[in-house]
Write an enzyme that holds these catalytic residues in place. Structure first.
Site, PDB file in Angstrom:
ATOM      1  CB  CYS A   1      -0.848   0.277   1.203  1.00 21.97           C
ATOM      2  SG  CYS A   1      -2.267  -1.164   1.076  1.00 21.97           S
TER       3      CYS A   1
ATOM      4  NE  ARG B   1       4.694   1.398   0.106  1.00 18.61           N
ATOM      5  CZ  ARG B   1       5.435   0.926   0.865  1.00 18.61           C
ATOM      6  NH1 ARG B   1       6.663   0.900   0.557  1.00 18.61           N
ATOM      7  NH2 ARG B   1       5.057   0.421   2.109  1.00 18.61           N
TER       8      ARG B   1
ATOM      9  CD1 TRP C   1      -0.638  -6.337  -3.182  1.00 12.30           C
ATOM     10  CD2 TRP C   1      -0.854  -7.094  -0.939  1.00 12.30           C
ATOM     11  NE1 TRP C   1      -0.308  -7.631  -2.902  1.00 12.30           N
ATOM     12  CE2 TRP C   1      -0.499  -7.989  -1.694  1.00 12.30           C
ATOM     13  CE3 TRP C   1      -1.175  -6.728   0.267  1.00 12.30           C
ATOM     14  CZ2 TRP C   1      -0.449  -9.227  -0.955  1.00 12.30           C
ATOM     15  CZ3 TRP C   1      -1.202  -8.217   0.983  1.00 12.30           C
ATOM     16  CH2 TRP C   1      -0.745  -9.439   0.266  1.00 12.30           C
TER      17      TRP C   1
ATOM     18  CG  ASN D   1       1.235   0.650   4.343  1.00 13.38           C
ATOM     19  OD1 ASN D   1       0.805  -0.771   4.263  1.00 13.38           O
ATOM     20  ND2 ASN D   1       2.247   1.172   4.387  1.00 13.38           N
ATOM     21  N   GLY D   2      -1.387  -1.147   6.305  1.00 19.39           N
ATOM     22  CA  GLY D   2      -1.150  -2.122   7.547  1.00 19.39           C
ATOM     23  C   GLY D   2      -2.350  -2.886   7.919  1.00 19.39           C
TER      24      GLY D   2
ATOM     25  CD  GLU E   1      15.894 -13.620  -8.357  1.00 22.27           C
ATOM     26  OE1 GLU E   1      15.270 -14.146  -7.218  1.00 22.27           O
ATOM     27  OE2 GLU E   1      15.912 -12.524  -8.757  1.00 22.27           O
TER      28      GLU E   1
ATOM     29  CE  LYS F   1      12.746 -11.426 -10.436  1.00 22.75           C
ATOM     30  NZ  LYS F   1      13.275 -11.255  -8.945  1.00 22.75           N
TER      31      LYS F   1
ATOM     32  CD  GLU G   1       8.966 -11.991  -8.342  1.00 23.08           C
ATOM     33  OE1 GLU G   1       8.952 -11.755  -7.292  1.00 23.08           O
ATOM     34  OE2 GLU G   1      10.222 -11.705  -9.049  1.00 23.08           O
TER      35      GLU G   1
ATOM     36  CG  HIS H   1      17.695 -37.847  -6.097  1.00 26.71           C
ATOM     37  ND1 HIS H   1      17.808 -39.259  -6.050  1.00 26.71           N
ATOM     38  CD2 HIS H   1      18.887 -37.085  -6.151  1.00 26.71           C
ATOM     39  CE1 HIS H   1      19.448 -39.455  -5.990  1.00 26.71           C
ATOM     40  NE2 HIS H   1      19.761 -38.118  -6.163  1.00 26.71           N
TER      41      HIS H   1
ATOM     42  CE  LYS I   1      11.206  -3.021  -5.796  1.00 26.70           C
ATOM     43  NZ  LYS I   1      11.446  -4.321  -6.282  1.00 26.70           N
TER      44      LYS I   1
HETATM   45  C1  G6P Z   1       8.482  -8.946  -1.693  1.00 27.80           C
HETATM   46  C2  G6P Z   1       8.754  -8.938  -3.244  1.00 27.80           C
HETATM   47  C3  G6P Z   1      10.163  -9.368  -3.649  1.00 27.80           C
HETATM   48  C4  G6P Z   1      11.103  -9.270  -2.743  1.00 27.80           C
HETATM   49  C5  G6P Z   1      10.610  -9.597  -1.362  1.00 27.80           C
HETATM   50  C6  G6P Z   1      11.832  -8.968  -0.060  1.00 27.80           C
HETATM   51  O1  G6P Z   1       7.811 -10.423  -1.662  1.00 27.80           O
HETATM   52  O2  G6P Z   1       7.730  -9.081  -4.231  1.00 27.80           O
HETATM   53  O3  G6P Z   1      10.324  -9.014  -4.958  1.00 27.80           O
HETATM   54  O4  G6P Z   1      12.280  -9.935  -2.997  1.00 27.80           O
HETATM   55  O5  G6P Z   1       9.492  -8.868  -0.968  1.00 27.80           O
HETATM   56  O6  G6P Z   1      11.771  -7.866  -0.225  1.00 27.80           O
HETATM   57  P1  G6P Z   1      12.857  -6.843   0.485  1.00 27.80           P
HETATM   58  O7  G6P Z   1      12.540  -5.297   0.419  1.00 27.80           O
HETATM   59  O8  G6P Z   1      13.100  -7.352   1.916  1.00 27.80           O
HETATM   60  O9  G6P Z   1      13.996  -7.171  -0.123  1.00 27.80           O
END
Ligand code: G6P
Length: 605
Positions: free
Chosen positions: A2, A27, A75, A101-102, A478, A482, A485, A501, A600
């Protein structure tokens, strides 16, 4: 998660707020809304489910006037993302507005009490209880009413309040981030710095338990009981351009291409003149620890998984990586000889913050790898190492990951040297290789067109498998993350040797497999594993070095990446996987910068 933006001053508030929200949309983007106060008898509000673009359209036919405004990009937690549940939430007489927010944890009993007191609720949100609570307490003094309302509330929040009869914005923070921007005869408030960049660099990061009474020409800070508090004014060194797309189609693409520069910034001034040492301005005594525990979430977690390899191999300290969301519930055993490294781009991820708190409770030494200054983690941790990646707006993290890897390289060498585990020759070999990474990443990115063709060919596949061994197992993880996501293609990563396995059962002529086969101690074994896949008709997309001639025999496609020391290869290899995810999502015409359901920085558990 948010985004909140507030403005009070001489400009049209709606312009500033919507502009700020545009830069905070990472956000959350389930809905957006804004309220302004002008000389009318009531506040004017426009809010819409969906992305900010929908709100912007609505504002064209219904422009909002006034020099005071607060806005939100959501969000969703409590209540579906529809118009009614969008913020701001207003009192029945439309004189009072709240944006939040929260999560208000005790909203159910509060709501029941307020309903029995005669309040009518219109939304399903937890936020609406705050509006009614402030209304209950309001007797002409807005700050007092907010203070008294918040005394009844438990949970994590950042909120802003506006009232038609008061030329102020009241802000309060308990756990969720909030920063005030100081201007000339105007002031700002936002969840994160990028919203403020075009207007001011002078900011105050609110602490938990802070309230701010923001007027056009002054800012008064207090705790929730009204006691004055003083907070430092910080100067942000990011430029406004850094939060713009600068001609790129997406923030993610821009951030991928910024990586060579980001690496220079992360390394900047940290290599000693002797070419063998690293200079980190940390208070930690490297010889006071016998164990390292790394904890983080999402992409930051995978950087920590590379960090685990690096610290064990370079500094010879036993190291473990832990998911932050699991950490404190797993009841980990730590002591004063343990170094707990938390990694977070935002410094606000609640799981990571709570993991840090657990480590501190147990007396461990703590170090954070962070991007955003003034964050909650930076305030609680013993030592911080900043990665200087600049603002990252794309929800899928790329340049911050790259810079986190660079930070782990630095830490591993720093620890290794201080503990006399790293010889002069190996140290200078590693540092030399690190110095070459900006150019090598640039080189790797030149494969974009070829990667785009591969993406085009396989964009309609439902599943992908990523394989990597050793220090590039986290690279595979990773790469799969990606792709998941932003393209919504199911992707899994396995350590290449694990494939036999179980996951080998998945392989048929429809399964693309990205196999990381760059130079390593385990190269030959990787080739055998690739052959096992080929024998089962899997489609092999290899990541290999330019001098590897035999790889083409075993692969359907080869993405070439520059050759570098194995311990540094995750930085080069991941760039190609970022491009593969980007090009796939782009070809599927998906919203690369704002993938569905994600936010994010996740400030709820
Ligand atoms: C969320 C985002 C990810 C990010 C993670 C950790 O899940 O969608 O892209 O890697 O948070 O975020 P940070 O700000 O702690 O690196």
């Amino acid at each position: 998660m948010c985004g909140i933006v507030g403005y009070i001053g001489h400009r049209e508030a709606a312009d500033v707020v919507v502009d700020g929200l545009t830069r905070l949309e990472y956000r959350g983007y389930d809905s957006a809304g804004i309220v302004t106060a002008d000389s009318q008898a009531q506040l004017e509000v426009v809010k819409r489910a969906g992305k900010l673009s929908i709100l912007k359209e609505a504002l064209k036919t219904n422009p909002l006037k006034g020099n005071i405004g607060i806005g939100h990009t959501r969000w969703a937690t409590h209540g579906k993302p529809n118009d009614v549940n969008s913020h701001p939430h207003l009192s029945e007489d439309s004189k009072l507005a709240v944006i939040h927010n929260g999560i208000i944890e005790n909203y159910m009993p509060l709501k029941a009490k307020l309903i029995s007191n005669g309040h009518d609720f219109v939304s399903d949100t937890d936020t609406e209880v705050i509006v009614h609570l402030i209304e209950e307490h309001y007797q002409g003094d807005l700050v007092e009413a907010v203070q008294n309302a918040l005394k009844e509330v438990t949970g994590a929040y950042a909120l802003v309040v506006s009232h038609i009869d008061h030329e102020v914005i009241v802000a309060a923070r308990a756990t969720s981030p909030m920063v005030i921007g100081i201007g000339e005869n105007e002031n700002f408030v936002a969840s994160d710095v990028p919203a403020l960049l075009p207007y001011t660099r002078k900011v105050i990061f609110l602490h938990d338990g802070d309230m701010a009474l923001i007027k056009k020409a002054s800012i008064e800070l207090s705790d929730f009981d009204g006691n004055i508090v003083e907070r430092e004014i910080s100067t942000i060194d990011w430029d406004a351009e850094a939060a713009e797309k600068s001609g790129y189609e997406h923030y993610m693409l821009k951030e991928i291409y910024e990586q060579p520069t980001v690496l220079q910034n992360t390394f900047g001034g940290r290599f000693a003149a002797n070419g063998m040492d690293v200079e980190l301005d940390l208070g930690l005594d490297p010889n006071s620890i016998n164990r390292v525990v790394i904890t983080a979430a999402g992409t930051a977690y995978y950087s920590g998984a590379v960090g685990e390899y690096l610290i064990e191999q370079v500094a010879k300290i036993p190291t473990e990586i832990e998911l932050a969301s699991e950490f404190r519930y797993r009841k980990p055993i730590l002591d004063e000889n343990t170094l707990c490294i938390v990694v977070s781009q935002s410094g606000e991820t609640i799981d990571t913050l709570e993991a840090l708190r657990e480590a501190k409770r147990q007396g461990a030494k703590t170090l954070a790898i962070l991007n955003v200054k003034g964050s909650s983690i930076s305030r609680e941790v013993d030592d911080s190492l900043y990665i200087h990646a600049g603002p990252e707006i794309g929800v899928a993290s790329t340049k911050a990951y790259m810079a986190m890897l660079a930070a782990f390289e630095l830490i591993a060498i720093w620890l290794g040297r201080a503990r006399a585990e790293l010889s002069d020759s190996v140290a200078s070999e590693l540092i030399q290789a690190l110095r070459s990474t900006p150019g090598l990443v640039e080189h790797a990115l030149e494969e974009r067109e070829h990667i785009a063709q591969i993406a085009e060919q396989f964009k309609d596949k439902r599943d992908y498998l990523f394989l990597g061994r050793g220090i590039n197992f986290p690279t595979a993880l990773e790469g799969a993350l990606k792709l998941k996501e932003i393209s919504y293609i199911h992707a899994e990563a396995y350590a290449t040797g694990e494939m036999k396995h179980g996951p080998i059962a998945l392989i048929d002529e429809n399964m693309p497999i990205v196999a990381i086969a760059t130079a390593s101690e385990l190269y030959e074994k990787t080739i055998s594993n690739i052959q096992e896949v080929k024998a089962r008709d899997g489609i092999i997309i290899s990541l290999a070095n330019p001098d590897d001639e035999q790889i083409a025999i075993h692969s359907d496609h080869v993405i070439r990446v520059p050759k570098v020391h194995e311990l540094i290869s995750p930085m080069i290899n991941v760039a190609s996987l970022q491009l593969l995810a980007y090009e796939t999502a782009h070809r599927l015409e998906l919203d690369v910068d704002q993938p569905r359901n994600l936010a994010k920085s996740v400030t709820v558990e």
